[in-house]
Design an enzyme around this catalytic site. Structure first.
Site, PDB file in Angstrom:
ATOM      1  N   GLY A   1      -1.214  31.439  50.306  1.00 51.85           N
ATOM      2  CA  GLY A   1      -0.410  32.477  49.658  1.00 51.85           C
ATOM      3  C   GLY A   1       1.055  32.120  49.481  1.00 51.85           C
ATOM      4  O   GLY A   1       1.408  30.997  49.108  1.00 51.85           O
TER       5      GLY A   1
ATOM      6  N   TYR B   1       0.099  51.922  49.980  1.00 50.76           N
ATOM      7  CA  TYR B   1       0.985  50.820  50.369  1.00 50.76           C
ATOM      8  C   TYR B   1       2.349  51.323  50.889  1.00 50.76           C
ATOM      9  O   TYR B   1       2.569  51.392  52.085  1.00 50.76           O
ATOM     10  CB  TYR B   1       1.168  49.794  49.220  1.00 50.76           C
ATOM     11  CG  TYR B   1       1.629  48.482  49.804  1.00 50.76           C
ATOM     12  CD1 TYR B   1       0.747  47.425  50.016  1.00 50.76           C
ATOM     13  CD2 TYR B   1       2.950  48.311  50.238  1.00 50.76           C
ATOM     14  CE1 TYR B   1       1.153  46.254  50.636  1.00 50.76           C
ATOM     15  CE2 TYR B   1       3.367  47.149  50.859  1.00 50.76           C
ATOM     16  CZ  TYR B   1       2.465  46.120  51.040  1.00 50.76           C
ATOM     17  OH  TYR B   1       2.873  44.969  51.659  1.00 50.76           O
TER      18      TYR B   1
ATOM     19  N   ASP C   1      -1.276  30.639  67.329  1.00 50.34           N
ATOM     20  CA  ASP C   1      -0.863  32.026  67.141  1.00 50.34           C
ATOM     21  C   ASP C   1       0.666  32.162  67.154  1.00 50.34           C
ATOM     22  O   ASP C   1       1.293  32.035  68.204  1.00 50.34           O
ATOM     23  CB  ASP C   1      -1.495  32.860  68.263  1.00 50.34           C
ATOM     24  CG  ASP C   1      -1.201  34.336  68.097  1.00 50.34           C
ATOM     25  OD1 ASP C   1      -0.515  34.702  67.114  1.00 50.34           O
ATOM     26  OD2 ASP C   1      -1.652  35.124  68.945  1.00 50.34           O
TER      27      ASP C   1
HETATM   28  P1  NAD Z   1      -1.908  35.078  53.221  1.00 47.57           P
HETATM   29  O1  NAD Z   1      -3.063  35.741  53.872  1.00 47.57           O
HETATM   30  O2  NAD Z   1      -2.165  34.186  52.071  1.00 47.57           O
HETATM   31  O3  NAD Z   1      -1.058  34.215  54.293  1.00 47.57           O
HETATM   32  C1  NAD Z   1      -0.908  34.568  55.616  1.00 47.57           C
HETATM   33  C2  NAD Z   1      -0.405  33.382  56.423  1.00 47.57           C
HETATM   34  O4  NAD Z   1      -0.176  33.810  57.775  1.00 47.57           O
HETATM   35  C3  NAD Z   1      -1.383  32.204  56.531  1.00 47.57           C
HETATM   36  O5  NAD Z   1      -0.672  30.985  56.508  1.00 47.57           O
HETATM   37  C4  NAD Z   1      -2.011  32.388  57.913  1.00 47.57           C
HETATM   38  O6  NAD Z   1      -2.497  31.190  58.523  1.00 47.57           O
HETATM   39  C5  NAD Z   1      -0.822  32.924  58.675  1.00 47.57           C
HETATM   40  N1  NAD Z   1      -1.171  33.670  59.888  1.00 47.57           N
HETATM   41  C6  NAD Z   1      -1.865  34.826  59.995  1.00 47.57           C
HETATM   42  N2  NAD Z   1      -1.923  35.206  61.285  1.00 47.57           N
HETATM   43  C7  NAD Z   1      -1.248  34.278  61.998  1.00 47.57           C
HETATM   44  C8  NAD Z   1      -0.945  34.100  63.375  1.00 47.57           C
HETATM   45  N3  NAD Z   1      -1.339  34.982  64.293  1.00 47.57           N
HETATM   46  N4  NAD Z   1      -0.252  33.003  63.728  1.00 47.57           N
HETATM   47  C9  NAD Z   1       0.159  32.079  62.822  1.00 47.57           C
HETATM   48  N5  NAD Z   1      -0.069  32.207  61.508  1.00 47.57           N
HETATM   49  C10 NAD Z   1      -0.774  33.291  61.105  1.00 47.57           C
HETATM   50  O7  NAD Z   1      -0.923  36.259  52.841  1.00 47.57           O
HETATM   51  P2  NAD Z   1       0.235  36.476  51.755  1.00 47.57           P
HETATM   52  O8  NAD Z   1      -0.240  37.482  50.789  1.00 47.57           O
HETATM   53  O9  NAD Z   1       0.810  35.206  51.270  1.00 47.57           O
HETATM   54  O10 NAD Z   1       1.293  37.239  52.671  1.00 47.57           O
HETATM   55  C11 NAD Z   1       2.463  36.662  53.191  1.00 47.57           C
HETATM   56  C12 NAD Z   1       3.553  37.717  53.216  1.00 47.57           C
HETATM   57  O11 NAD Z   1       3.870  38.098  51.881  1.00 47.57           O
HETATM   58  C13 NAD Z   1       3.139  39.000  53.951  1.00 47.57           C
HETATM   59  O12 NAD Z   1       4.243  39.510  54.649  1.00 47.57           O
HETATM   60  C14 NAD Z   1       2.795  39.927  52.799  1.00 47.57           C
HETATM   61  O13 NAD Z   1       2.903  41.291  53.143  1.00 47.57           O
HETATM   62  C15 NAD Z   1       3.839  39.505  51.796  1.00 47.57           C
HETATM   63  N6  NAD Z   1       3.579  39.921  50.390  1.00 47.57           N
HETATM   64  C16 NAD Z   1       2.371  39.679  49.816  1.00 47.57           C
HETATM   65  C17 NAD Z   1       2.148  40.114  48.512  1.00 47.57           C
HETATM   66  C18 NAD Z   1       0.819  39.894  47.830  1.00 47.57           C
HETATM   67  O14 NAD Z   1       0.556  40.537  46.811  1.00 47.57           O
HETATM   68  N7  NAD Z   1      -0.026  39.022  48.322  1.00 47.57           N
HETATM   69  C19 NAD Z   1       3.171  40.749  47.791  1.00 47.57           C
HETATM   70  C20 NAD Z   1       4.403  40.937  48.394  1.00 47.57           C
HETATM   71  C21 NAD Z   1       4.591  40.522  49.714  1.00 47.57           C
END
Ligand code: NAD
Length: 387
Positions: A51, A233, A110
């Site tokens: 992501g 949300y 973690d």
């Molecule tokens: P994602 O699921 O693609 O990525 C999550 C990441 O966190 C991964 O690298 C995973 O390995 C890591 N992770 C999860 N639990 C962990 C732990 N306990 N220890 C270490 N690493 C851990 O998610 P994403 O959508 O890219 O989200 C990332 C941020 O962006 C979040 O804060 C999300 O709210 C925000 N965001 C997402 C969107 C969207 O539409 N996807 C929009 C705006 C903001």
């Protein structure tokens, strides 16, 4: 083993190593084509494997020559099970980065734990000296604190039970989904997992160990979205955690003022990721949004967003923020003409006309790509050795 996608609702339980490599390669190529600024940034990315975190890692490496240390929580392959997509992405990224002469190391564990924080500090001391940027991009379902308590995050409303249209991911039909109301504990626990407490602990640990530069910048990601999705949300349990994350950005900047450390929230666009696919109602909104933004030629995925962040909104000389000091990468998504069109399509959409008003194929394409599937130039008939 021939690896095929095994989709269960909003998750795919397999991932393809060659496809994940292709996914990373495409993001690197996109960034390279945008050109590279000279720089020597040292960046810690917490949540670096998929992501927004992965895209940020690629954007700072190939856009600014950054050295990166990543933290993620991913699964290695076993004899019978593929590794997780984030695992394959990280292997691929490190291989490309090292070949191209960039420092790239990752710690799998973690991020909430002291053990991983200590490992990160040790690695920074040994390899980088200090970091000057910390990107906090965690999306986690649960958090275990040092005293052993486990907190789970939930995706519920906080005001009243909410019913609206939703995309049934099993058969691409428009159905009604009802989101239940959270109780106080569920709200507090979601804040504990997705709020700012751990982000602040990271910065405090880095400062205490003297591995973060004066004037360093730290960013965490948030989402606001349209009123349509507010109950699930912005005003839902996750929104409460995001408000806490925002308040933490102000706290961090205040607490470390003498060191010049500044914390920002970047409000990003809705994109298909493992985290966002799990939120009810949001996948239908996203497929409509994709349709509208593609029609208007302003659609962006994670890598486009992260390149725009580091090239246009948060570079050495300029940081573009709104009145509340937030970086707005959701500016195109929230444009009035975009949202008006989304609402028009939302009101008209049903199972019969779904493809006229939503880019369901685009949604699924991004979904499969996330796990390394459906790339034209990957040979999916190839026998892959898992370990
Ligand atoms: P994602 O699921 O693609 O990525 C999550 C990441 O966190 C991964 O690298 C995973 O390995 C890591 N992770 C999860 N639990 C962990 C732990 N306990 N220890 C270490 N690493 C851990 O998610 P994403 O959508 O890219 O989200 C990332 C941020 O962006 C979040 O804060 C999300 O709210 C925000 N965001 C997402 C969107 C969207 O539409 N996807 C929009 C705006 C903001």
């Amino acid at each position: 083993m021939i690896i095929e996608p095994k989709v269960r609702g909003f998750i795919c339980t397999t991932a393809h190593p060659d496809g994940c490599m292709e996914n990373v390669k495409k993001q690197i190529e996109y960034t390279k084509n945008k050109g590279k600024k000279d720089g020597s940034k040292k960046v810690l990315i917490i949540g670096s494997s998929t992501g927004y975190g992965l895209a940020a890692r690629i954007a700072v490496t190939y856009g600014e020559g950054a050295s990166t240390l990543g933290v993620m929580f991913e699964k290695e392959a076993t004899e019978r099970k593929t590794a997780s997509a984030g695992w394959y992405n990280t292997v691929a990224f490190e291989e490309f980065a090292r070949k191209d002469g960039y420092y790239a190391k990752s710690i799998n564990g973690d991020a909430f734990s002291k053990e991983v924080k200590d490992k990160v500090i040790k690695t920074i001391k040994e390899d980088l000296g200090k970091v000057d940027m910390v990107i906090y991009s965690l999306a986690a379902p649960k958090r275990k604190t040092e005293d052993g308590t486990i907190y789970n995050s939930t995706l519920k409303t906080t005001e009243e039970v909410f019913t609206n249209k939703s995309l049934d991911l099993r058969n691409n039909t428009v159905v009604e989904a009802t989101i239940p109301m959270a109780n106080e504990k569920e709200i507090e626990d979601t804040i504990k997992v997705m709020g700012g407490e751990d982000w602040k602990q990271w910065i405090e640990s880095l400062v205490e160990a003297d591995v973060i530069e004066r004037d360093a910048i730290t960013i965490a990601y948030s989402y606001i979205g349209p009123e349509l999705t507010y109950p699930v949300y912005y005003n839902g349990t996750i929104g409460m955690a995001k408000k806490d994350l925002y308040n933490t950005s102000l706290d961090i900047t205040r607490e470390f003022k003498d060191r010049g450390i500044k914390a920002y929230i970047s409000v990003n666009k809705a994109i298909v990721t493992q985290a966002s696919s799990a939120i009810p109602i949001v996948p239908l909104y996203m497929s409509i949004l994709y349709k509208v933004m593609k029609e208007k030629n302003i659609h962006e995925g994670a890598i486009e967003q992260m390149n725009r962040l580091f090239r246009k909104k948060l570079s050495n000389d300029v940081i573009v923020v709104d009145k509340k000091n937030r970086i707005r990468l959701d500016d195109y998504e929230m444009r009035e003409d975009v949202q008006e069109q989304v609402m028009e399509y939302w009101n008209k959409i049903n199972s019969q006309n779904i493809n006229d008003f939503a880019d369901v194929d685009g949604y699924w394409n991004d979904f499969y790509n996330m796990f390394g599937f459906k790339f034209d130039n990957v040979d999916y008939t190839k026998d892959i050795k898992l370990v």
